[in-house]
Design a protein around this motif. Structure first.
Motif, PDB file in Angstrom:
ATOM      1  N   PRO A 129       0.816  -1.230   0.000  1.00  0.00           N
ATOM      2  CA  PRO A 129       0.000   0.000   0.000  1.00  0.00           C
ATOM      3  C   PRO A 129       0.847   1.276   0.000  1.00  0.00           C
ATOM      4  CG  PRO A 129      -0.346  -1.294   2.031  1.00  0.00           C
ATOM      5  CD  PRO A 129       0.509  -2.105   1.144  1.00  0.00           C
ATOM      6  N   ARG A 135       2.975   2.090  -1.936  1.00  0.00           N
ATOM      7  CA  ARG A 135       3.032   2.531  -3.321  1.00  0.00           C
ATOM      8  C   ARG A 135       1.999   3.656  -3.578  1.00  0.00           C
ATOM      9  NH1 ARG A 135       1.628  -1.217  -8.605  1.00  0.00           N
ATOM     10  NH2 ARG A 135       1.808   0.499 -10.049  1.00  0.00           N
ATOM     11  N   TYR A 136       0.931   3.634  -2.781  1.00  0.00           N
ATOM     12  CA  TYR A 136      -0.147   4.621  -2.943  1.00  0.00           C
ATOM     13  C   TYR A 136      -0.092   5.709  -1.867  1.00  0.00           C
ATOM     14  CZ  TYR A 136      -1.862   1.141  -6.171  1.00  0.00           C
ATOM     15  OH  TYR A 136      -1.970   0.266  -7.218  1.00  0.00           O
ATOM     16  N   GLY A 137       1.023   5.829  -1.184  1.00  0.00           N
ATOM     17  CA  GLY A 137       1.163   6.866  -0.152  1.00  0.00           C
ATOM     18  C   GLY A 137       1.940   6.304   1.016  1.00  0.00           C
ATOM     19  N   TRP A 160       0.196   5.998   4.452  1.00  0.00           N
ATOM     20  CA  TRP A 160      -1.165   5.428   4.412  1.00  0.00           C
ATOM     21  C   TRP A 160      -1.670   5.051   5.806  1.00  0.00           C
ATOM     22  CZ3 TRP A 160      -2.470   0.560   6.091  1.00  0.00           C
ATOM     23  CH2 TRP A 160      -1.426  -0.335   6.310  1.00  0.00           C
ATOM     24  N   VAL A 191      -5.251   7.100   0.224  1.00  0.00           N
ATOM     25  CA  VAL A 191      -4.725   5.827  -0.298  1.00  0.00           C
ATOM     26  C   VAL A 191      -5.757   5.154  -1.213  1.00  0.00           C
ATOM     27  CG1 VAL A 191      -5.351   4.483   1.775  1.00  0.00           C
ATOM     28  CG2 VAL A 191      -3.487   3.710   0.320  1.00  0.00           C
ATOM     29  N   ARG A 238      -5.990   7.069  -4.566  1.00  0.00           N
ATOM     30  CA  ARG A 238      -4.896   6.760  -5.505  1.00  0.00           C
ATOM     31  C   ARG A 238      -5.078   5.384  -6.143  1.00  0.00           C
ATOM     32  NH1 ARG A 238       0.847   8.844  -3.629  1.00  0.00           N
ATOM     33  NH2 ARG A 238       0.345  11.021  -3.224  1.00  0.00           N
ATOM     34  N   ILE A 239      -5.575   4.434  -5.372  1.00  0.00           N
ATOM     35  CA  ILE A 239      -5.844   3.106  -5.935  1.00  0.00           C
ATOM     36  C   ILE A 239      -6.870   3.235  -7.054  1.00  0.00           C
ATOM     37  CG2 ILE A 239      -6.900   0.841  -5.435  1.00  0.00           C
ATOM     38  CD1 ILE A 239      -5.479   0.941  -2.678  1.00  0.00           C
ATOM     39  N   GLN A 246      -7.719   5.939  -8.847  1.00  0.00           N
ATOM     40  CA  GLN A 246      -7.206   6.707  -9.998  1.00  0.00           C
ATOM     41  C   GLN A 246      -6.284   5.836 -10.850  1.00  0.00           C
ATOM     42  OE1 GLN A 246      -8.368   9.642 -10.608  1.00  0.00           O
ATOM     43  NE2 GLN A 246      -8.832  10.677  -8.671  1.00  0.00           N
ATOM     44  N   ARG A 247      -5.434   5.048 -10.184  1.00  0.00           N
ATOM     45  CA  ARG A 247      -4.483   4.246 -10.941  1.00  0.00           C
ATOM     46  C   ARG A 247      -5.201   3.221 -11.834  1.00  0.00           C
ATOM     47  NH1 ARG A 247      -1.736  -0.620  -9.930  1.00  0.00           N
ATOM     48  NH2 ARG A 247      -0.593  -1.028 -11.850  1.00  0.00           N
ATOM     49  N   HIS A 248      -6.217   2.557 -11.284  1.00  0.00           N
ATOM     50  CA  HIS A 248      -6.882   1.518 -12.074  1.00  0.00           C
ATOM     51  C   HIS A 248      -7.789   2.102 -13.156  1.00  0.00           C
ATOM     52  CE1 HIS A 248      -5.144  -1.832  -9.915  1.00  0.00           C
ATOM     53  NE2 HIS A 248      -5.268  -1.094  -8.823  1.00  0.00           N
ATOM     54  N   GLU A 270      -6.941  -4.917  -4.943  1.00  0.00           N
ATOM     55  CA  GLU A 270      -6.670  -3.624  -4.319  1.00  0.00           C
ATOM     56  C   GLU A 270      -7.973  -2.916  -3.934  1.00  0.00           C
ATOM     57  OE1 GLU A 270      -3.634  -1.495  -6.513  1.00  0.00           O
ATOM     58  OE2 GLU A 270      -2.349  -3.270  -6.554  1.00  0.00           O
TER      59      GLU A 270
END
Ligand code: 5GP
Ligand code: MN
Ligand code: MN
Length: 390
Positions: A136, A138-140, A143, A178, A181-182, A184-186, A222
């Motif tokens: 996690p 990776r997303y902040g 977190w 967190v 961001r998960i 937005q990334r997907h 995720e």
């Protein structure tokens, strides 16, 4: 209920043409099964409509759950009665300020260390991420410090009273930075894949992932983690609100019941004989007998409900009143004085920053609840006496 098309059922009697158009675009995606259900509180969202239930077969649209994965509600019914709060010698503003100190809006400010109550939650979330094969951080990097934070906008904490005079603690938040961001990334991964395969979409935010691909399963893992993070975030905040309330009143809160309720989430469910991915974006699960929470606005009633198990709605109900004015339109239309009038008798942080959250910026909750009469039964009607906004 009104059937707009074979693929679109609508429960909203207040429905902007642009919202209806957006829902029609989503309903037209080839993998929608059996149909999209538009809830009474429906309003425009990013890609997919807020207040909609989007069941998909063999694919998933990351924007169909919203960017605040796992956003939802928590409520605790206490043993206290209205008088225990309103006739208390201490001013209510002290309780509000204690809650505001105990629950920061974001990580960093106050939430600088992991508390004893947060630690086991973070441990469990770390283990869950490890099992799912992702980090996690990776997303902040911070977190873990986001757990126990409220966020801004319309996330809130309230002390409310039901029709019997019982005091309830009530709050709304999600998976914070967190989770955002998960999401937005997907959404971006789905857009890149659709572009790679020359897939034309009615809206770029309707980009999808196909079941069976690595990208699909990585998203699902995720997403599930972010949903758990959001749930634990609310549990952590509720524990802190309970502690603040016990301390302020001078007697420990006895929890008569605690209700947890997601309103932005995806679940695997069986409908019409098939296993489908049901994404509820601003909608709650209303399976027969299932408790749910429907907030109104910072100055109007909210509801504790139980589901009726309406099959056409895929066992769903609205998650709130839903916006009737965009934030900018609300700021143009209403004044600080209007806000004060609407909030008469409620302890709140009196600032012009909340003009866009004025109750009039939302649909009439009475109409929404009337539209939802075949979806849920009302168990309790809550009226706030104290409101903390994010
Ligand atoms: P959303 O999850 O779509 O951001 O908002 C959920 C719903 O919460 C809104 O549609 C609105 O009806 C309700 N709401 C927004 N602010 C407040 C508040 O301060 N108190 C209560 N009780 N409800 C609110
Ligand atoms: Mn929400
Ligand atoms: Mn949210």
């Amino acid at each position: 209920m009104q059937q707009i098309s074979k693929r679109l059922m609508n429960w909203a009697s207040i429905l902007e043409p642009s919202t209806r158009e957006q829902a029609e675009k989503t309903a037209g995606m080839p993998f929608i099964f059996p149909h999209l259900a538009l809830m009474p509180d429906a309003h425009l969202g990013k890609g997919a409509t807020v207040g909609s239930v989007i069941p998909t077969l063999g694919a998933i649209i990351p924007a169909a759950v919203g960017v605040d994965i796992g956003c939802g509600m928590a409520a605790v019914r206490t043993q206290f009665h209205l008088d225990d709060v309103t006739a208390h010698p201490k001013p209510l503003s002290e309780l509000r300020e204690a809650i505001e100190r105990a629950i920061p809006l974001s990580a960093g400010n106050y939430n600088t260390a992991i508390t004893d109550t947060a630690a086991p939650r973070i441990e469990a979330l770390t283990a869950k991420a490890e099992k799912s094969g992702f980090d996690p951080a990776r997303y902040g990097a911070n977190w873990a410090l986001q757990l126990g934070t409220l966020g801004s906008g319309n996330h809130f904490i309230e002390v409310t009273v039901d029709e019997t005079g019982a005091v309830w603690l009530f709050l709304h938040s999600g998976s914070r930075g967190v989770g955002n961001r998960i999401a937005q990334r997907h959404i971006k991964v789905a857009q890149e894949l659709c572009a790679k395969w020359w897939i034309s979409l009615p809206d770029p935010d309707l980009a999808y992932l196909v079941e069976g691909t690595d990208e699909f399963w990585s998203y699902i893992k995720e997403l599930r983690w972010a949903q758990e993070f959001a749930l634990q975030n609310r549990e952590e905040m509720m524990d802190r609100v309970v502690a603040c309330t016990s301390e302020w009143i001078g007697t420990d809160v006895v929890e008569i019941e605690r209700i947890a309720c997601h309103h932005n989430f995806t679940e695997r469910e069986r409908h019409r004989g098939k296993d489908v991915w049901v994404s509820r974006k601003g909608a709650i699960e209303a399976t027969e007998g299932k408790p749910g929470l429907i907030p109104g606005s910072m100055g109007t009633a909210s509801y504790v409900v139980v589901g009726k198990g309406n099959r056409l709605s895929l066992n769903s109900s609205p998650h709130g009143a839903g916006r009737n004015y965009s934030r900018s339109a609300a700021r143009r239309t209403f004044t600080h004085e209007d806000l004060r009038t609407a909030m008469a008798g409620i302890e709140f942080r009196d600032t012009a920053a909340f003009i866009d959250e004025i109750p009039q910026a939302y649909k009439d909750i009475d109409i929404v609840m009337a539209d939802a009469a075949d979806l849920v039964e009302v168990r309790h009607t809550l009226r706030q006496i104290l409101n903390v906004k994010g």
